[in-house]
Design an enzyme around this catalytic site. Structure first.
Site, mmCIF file in Angstrom:
data_model
loop_
_atom_site.group_PDB
_atom_site.id
_atom_site.type_symbol
_atom_site.label_atom_id
_atom_site.label_comp_id
_atom_site.label_asym_id
_atom_site.label_seq_id
_atom_site.Cartn_x
_atom_site.Cartn_y
_atom_site.Cartn_z
ATOM 1 C CG ASP A 37 -9.362 1.104 3.611
ATOM 2 O OD1 ASP A 37 -10.092 0.263 3.055
ATOM 3 O OD2 ASP A 37 -8.169 0.878 3.904
ATOM 4 C CE LYS B 275 -4.254 -1.657 2.125
ATOM 5 N NZ LYS B 275 -5.257 -1.334 3.138
#
Ligand SMILES: NC(=O)c1ccc[n+]([C@@H]2O[C@H](COP(=O)([O-])OP(=O)(O)OC[C@H]3O[C@@H](n4cnc5c(N)ncnc54)[C@H](OP(=O)(O)O)[C@@H]3O)[C@@H](O)[C@H]2O)c1
Length: 279
Positions: free
Chosen positions: A108, A72
């Site tokens: 997210d 990420k």
């Protein structure tokens, strides 16, 4: 199994290991539901090979990819553009390919807020107490601040909460040990630690003096009902389960790659949950 044509759109999830990811199941459900000529596949990419592999996917005509642990942060380097969601979250979890370029974002925070709405909660309903200062806490904090909520973070390691607060202006800090004492002043509490997850100790958070209007959200989704959510439910508090965040965070990527806004509903939830229960 659906049969692909030569026009099929292809996306996937890049991780190492990627075997535990539920994303192929989740996106596969939507592809089948909508009869899309497309595929979403696991992409097992070793650390150190991420940039080469992603440029290969771009060259091979992929529509894009999700990015999970451990890539990420590395994903920042490979992106041509990075939107504010990824900048603020400090991580990229969604890549969209177009015109030979790679655009990175982080879904997210969107997933958390959409799931909160789906459970009847409002991000701007009042002050939020966020427990944890790791990757998911950062994305959730940014999204809640953007929605206008006053957010206080409490983390076991104070320095990490301070680092988060310096990156996200407006974020307040409370001592980890003061989490129960400050709870009474909050409208929403979010567990963004692994506490309560299978194999971890439960989160120690006495809810007995919590206001009746408190909304309790847990980002942990294995088990589906954590000890924190069970305690909150027993007390009649509104609960927001973590699985919904996982489902909702997948929506923007699917829409970008396959051109359809997919629905998060009970049928999808049951389909993904049945796989978690089988563990
Ligand atoms: N529902 C979803 O879609 C979704 C998305 C992302 C993550 N999650 C879940 O959210 C949880 C956190 O994930 P993450 O990626 O944010 O993890 P992370 O980046 O590793 O951060 C973990 C956080 O939890 C704290 N923590 C860990 N063990 C602790 C303990 N024993 N006592 C107190 N604090 C502790 C850490 O504090 P220190 O700074 O002191 O180490 C840190 O703030 C995981 O269970 C993950 O599965 C769910």
């Amino acid at each position: 199994m659906s049969i692909l044509s030569g026009h099929a759109r292809v996306a996937g999830i890049a991780g190492w290991p990627v075997t535990y990811s539920r994303s192929p199941r989740l996106h596969g459900f939507w592809l089948q539901r909508h009869g899309i000529d497309g595929a979403y596949i696991p992409l097992a990419i070793r650390p150190g090979e991420f940039a080469t592999a992603v440029r290969g996917l771009l060259a091979a005509g992929f529509a894009g990819a999700n990015v999970t642990i451990p890539h990420k942060i590395a994903a920042f380097e490979v992106c041509d553009t990075i939107d504010e969601t990824a900048q603020r979250a400090g991580a990229v979890n969604t890549l969209v390919f177009g015109d030979g370029k790679i655009a990175g974002s982080n879904t997210d925070g969107y997933g958390f807020v959409a799931n909160l709405h789906a459970h009847g909660g409002q991000p701007g309903a009042g002050p939020v107490l966020l427990l944890g200062a790791g990757g998911s806490a950062r994305a959730v904090a940014a999204a809640l601040l953007d929605a206008g909520a006053p957010v206080t973070v409490a983390n076991r390691t104070l320095a990490r909460a301070e680092a988060l607060a310096s990156d996200l202006p407006g974020l307040r800090i409370a001592e980890w040990d003061a989490r129960v004492a400050v709870l009474a002043d909050h409208a929403l509490v979010v567990n963004a630690t692994p506490l309560g997850m299978v194999g971890h100790a439960p989160l120690d958070l006495d809810l007995s003096r919590a206001p009746a209007s408190l909304v309790v959200a847990d980002n942990v989704y294995v088990p589906l009902e954590t000890p924190l959510l069970a305690a909150a439910r027993a007390q009649g508090l509104r609960c927001v389960e973590g699985l919904g965040m996982l489902l909702h965070q997948a929506v923007p990527g699917f829409r970008a790659w396959f051109g359809i806004e997919p629905r998060v509903d009970d049928e999808l939830r049951r389909f993904v949950a049945s796989d978690l229960l089988a563990q």
